[in-house]
Design an enzyme around this catalytic site. Structure first.
Site, short mmCIF file in Angstrom:
data_model
loop_
_atom_site.label_atom_id
_atom_site.label_comp_id
_atom_site.label_asym_id
_atom_site.label_seq_id
_atom_site.Cartn_x
_atom_site.Cartn_y
_atom_site.Cartn_z
N LYS A 34 0.84 -1.20 0.00
CA LYS A 34 0.00 0.00 0.00
C LYS A 34 0.87 1.25 0.00
CE LYS A 34 -0.30 -0.38 5.03
NZ LYS A 34 -1.12 -0.91 6.14
N ARG A 130 -10.86 0.21 15.20
CA ARG A 130 -11.08 0.97 13.97
C ARG A 130 -12.06 0.20 13.10
NH1 ARG A 130 -5.01 0.73 10.98
NH2 ARG A 130 -5.13 -1.50 10.61
N HIS A 158 -6.16 -7.54 13.30
CA HIS A 158 -4.92 -6.75 13.28
C HIS A 158 -4.58 -6.36 14.71
CE1 HIS A 158 -1.92 -4.31 11.26
NE2 HIS A 158 -2.32 -3.23 11.88
N ARG A 213 0.75 -10.84 6.86
CA ARG A 213 0.71 -9.62 6.04
C ARG A 213 1.92 -8.76 6.39
NH1 ARG A 213 -4.14 -9.81 8.99
NH2 ARG A 213 -3.38 -8.02 10.17
N TYR A 258 14.17 31.67 5.89
CA TYR A 258 13.00 32.39 6.42
C TYR A 258 13.08 32.54 7.93
CZ TYR A 258 10.81 31.58 1.90
OH TYR A 258 10.52 31.54 0.56
N CYS A 304 13.07 25.19 3.37
CA CYS A 304 12.15 25.91 2.48
C CYS A 304 11.31 24.91 1.69
CB CYS A 304 12.93 26.80 1.51
SG CYS A 304 14.09 27.92 2.31
N MET A 305 10.46 25.42 0.81
CA MET A 305 9.59 24.54 0.03
C MET A 305 10.41 23.63 -0.90
SD MET A 305 6.40 25.40 -2.50
CE MET A 305 5.42 26.29 -1.32
N ASP A 306 11.47 24.17 -1.49
CA ASP A 306 12.21 23.43 -2.50
C ASP A 306 13.69 23.21 -2.19
OD1 ASP A 306 9.90 23.53 -4.31
OD2 ASP A 306 10.34 25.67 -4.32
#
Ligand SMILES: *Cc1c(COP(=O)(O)O)cnc(C)c1O
Length: 358
Positions: A34, A130, A158, A213, A258, A304-306
């Site tokens: 998954k 759950r 589980h 699993r 920043y 930072c973002m990038d």
């Protein structure tokens, strides 16, 4: 592919892990792939697992199952997250197994099926709180509602604390599942209870379960620090790398990034690395140390973002490889720094980072 940042997946490590797990665990092996195989690439990992001893695949979403089918994978696939009954026809048409836990669901799903029957595994909640049915009455009603449009192939539960060797709840859940299943074992082809942690724990026990699993262990990662000794044969498959884009000398008293949260205290060599929070390399990684050419280098200032900046011990050439995860940089150390677990680290790195297979 232009950007010089990438995730490298070591196929041989995944193969090794699957083979070694198979050697130790007598049950049939479902490889849990998954979330894009915990960020490792679902189709690639599924193929390696199936070639080396896994006979079934586990995913969370119907979309994830269909992606595997469209890649030509024919092994049985179990969707472990709940799906609404409207999806039953699509699942059956793709020969995908769904998880179910109510008689009403089956009655509604029936109206969405074409000619093909739907294969299902019953999900039992023995203590996670759950998904799943909790009583024998609910199970009996479900089995009653399952007419010939359904193949009730399996039943499972589980554990909440399989990765904590001292947990009492683990044994209580086993006990509850055993009671619920009383007299019904021959009704199901597959009975399964264990993830990576549970599978290795019950390896030496005489249990009536015939499938496990396994997710995290296939990737060479430990379910928890306590499980490390059980799983010391694993080899991690995941590395995250990038390259220095710019290297510059800043004199004392200069601020970085920043909020200007970092100020150089002397003349410092600062490198810029093109990975940021838009890649899932989150701001909390500030202060963590990455590897640059054998040197442990701290991330200085905010991520930072990038991109982010590191303090280098000396002037290093632009293009020098930076290892953010893997090799000398243990993923579990990063997880600790981020106050999370290795599962979350590999899942949160986005598809903006290309995967390379070696
Ligand atoms: C994700 C998942 C697993 C795999 O767990 P690991 O700890 O990664 O081995 C097993 N069973 C279910 C129901 C899951 O959702």
């Amino acid at each position: 592919m232009f950007r010089p940042s990438w995730i490298e997946i070591d196929r041989a490590a995944i193969k090794h892990n699957v083979i070694e797990i198979k050697k130790r665990i007598p049950q049939a092996l479902m490889a849990v792939v998954k979330a894009n195989a915990y960020g490792h690439g679902a189709v690639e990992v599924a193929k390696i697992a199936l070639e080396n001893g896994a006979t079934m695949l586990g995913v969370a979403l119907l979309e994830e199952a269909i992606e595997l089918r469209e890649a030509g994978i024919e092994a049985p696939i179990l969707v472990m997250e709940a799906q609404f009954p409207e999806t039953a026809g699509v699942a059956a048409d793709h020969d995908v197994t769904l998880s179910v836990f109510s008689a009403d669901w089956l009655r509604e799903a029936r109206t969405h099926l074409s000619d093909r029957p739907l294969t299902v595994h019953v999900k039992v909640d023995t203590g996670m709180g759950r998904l799943g049915l909790r009583t024998r009455a609910e199970l009996d009603a479900l089995l009653e509602a399952a007419d010939d449009r359904f193949v009730v192939e399996g039943i499972y539960t589980h554990f909440a604390t399989a990765d904590e060797p001292d947990s009492q709840l683990y044994y209580e859940q086993q006990e509850r599942f055993g009671q619920l299943m009383d007299g019904l074992h021959s009704r199901f082809r597959y009975i399964h209870t264990s993830n990576s942690a549970g599978a290795i724990r019950m390896a030496g026990e005489d249990v009536p379960y015939n499938l496990v699993r396994v997710g995290i262990a296939i990737y060479g990662l430990y379910p928890s620090a306590e499980m490390a000794s059980f799983y010391s044969f694993l080899r991690p498959a995941f590395t995250l790398k990038s390259k220095l884009m710019q290297v510059k000398r800043l004199e004392a008293g200069q601020t970085i990034s920043y909020g200007a949260t970092y100020t150089t205290t002397e003349d410092e060599w600062i490198g810029t690395v093109p990975v940021g929070y838009a890649d899932g390399w989150i701001r909390k990684a500030s202060g963590f140390e990455v590897d640059v050419n054998g040197h442990h280098c701290p991330i200085v200032g905010r991520v930072c973002m990038d991109r982010f900046m590191v303090r280098l011990p000396e002037e290093l050439p632009v293009g020098t490889v930076v290892t953010l995860i893997g090799g000398p940089v243990a993923i579990d150390e990063l997880a600790t720094h981020l106050e999370t677990i290795n599962y979350e680290v590999v899942c949160q790195l986005t598809n903006r980072l290309p995967r390379r297979y070696v």
